[in-house]
Design a protein around this motif. Structure first.
Motif, PDB file in Angstrom:
ATOM      1  N   ILE A   1      -4.588   7.067  -1.102  1.00  0.00           N
ATOM      2  CA  ILE A   1      -3.908   5.861  -1.358  1.00  0.00           C
ATOM      3  C   ILE A   1      -3.577   5.641  -3.042  1.00  0.00           C
TER       4      ILE A   1
ATOM      5  N   VAL B   1       0.874  -1.190  -0.021  1.00  0.00           N
ATOM      6  CA  VAL B   1      -0.029  -0.014   0.013  1.00  0.00           C
ATOM      7  C   VAL B   1       0.726   1.266   0.024  1.00  0.00           C
TER       8      VAL B   1
ATOM      9  N   THR C   1       1.115   5.634  -0.197  1.00  0.00           N
ATOM     10  CA  THR C   1       0.274   6.560   0.037  1.00  0.00           C
ATOM     11  C   THR C   1       0.935   7.796  -0.823  1.00  0.00           C
TER      12      THR C   1
ATOM     13  N   SER D   1      -1.457   3.435  -4.515  1.00  0.00           N
ATOM     14  CA  SER D   1      -1.623   2.122  -5.004  1.00  0.00           C
ATOM     15  C   SER D   1      -1.815   0.895  -3.748  1.00  0.00           C
ATOM     16  N   ASP D   2      -2.545   0.036  -4.448  1.00  0.00           N
ATOM     17  CA  ASP D   2      -2.677  -1.036  -3.421  1.00  0.00           C
ATOM     18  C   ASP D   2      -2.643  -2.207  -3.904  1.00  0.00           C
TER      19      ASP D   2
END
Length: 176
Positions: free
Chosen positions: A17, A5, A7, A19-20
């Motif tokens: 966020i 994850v 931020t 990308s996850d």
């Protein structure tokens, strides 16, 4: 593989966020079944928030003041003892997948290597043996932490299950 994850800040200044999911630079090694690596992040000196730098990383050995964060999954030692395991193909795959770092491994002493880094390691799963050049060893289990201070060492999985370790490599000045 691992979940990452990341931020960041949107154009209005709001934390978001960015990308996850699985890190984009992740690899399941073909020639060493069960060996895997995910480049989680890296920074240059001085460190600053940035767009994802992982896909442009040229060397897995950070320069002084730079960092690299990655996970490594070590297969059990039985994988290396299997007659179908091809050390030359595995070495070539490591050279392609981890430039800069793979060259530091000693062919005549499998697994042994020395890097000009201070490394923080956290065992996430399984058990891994830290094997030091002088013959001293210690077993690390989930939750155990290690500060690897540029010494000649190897990581060995003597168990029957994969062992996953999260590392942060911090580039250091080589000692004289």
């Amino acid at each position: 593989m691992v979940r990452r994850v990341v931020t960041g800040v949107d154009p209005s200044g709001k934390p978001v966020i960015v990308s996850d999911g699985e890190p984009p630079v992740s690899r399941q090694y073909t020639h060493t079944p069960g060996f895997a690596r995910s480049l989680v992040w890296n920074t240059t000196a001085p460190a600053a928030p940035s767009a994802d730098p992982t896909e442009t990383l040229k060397s897995y050995v950070p320069a002084p003041g730079e960092t690299i964060a990655l996970t490594v999954t070590f297969p059990p030692a039985s994988v290396y003892a299997d007659p179908s395991w091809d050390p030359a193909a595995a070495a070539a795959e490591q050279l392609e997948g981890t430039p800069g770092l793979a060259e530091l491994f000693e062919p005549e002493n499998p697994g042994m290597h020395t890097t000009p880094t201070v490394d923080y390691g956290v065992v996430l799963g399984g058990e891994i043996v830290l094997d030091l050049d002088g013959g001293e060893t210690t077993v690390l289990r989930p939750g155990d932490l290690c500060v690897q201070n540029g010494t000649r060492h190897a990581w060995r999985n003597l168990g029957t299950e994969p062992a996953t370790v999260f590392f942060v490599l911090i580039g250091a000045e080589a000692s004289s």
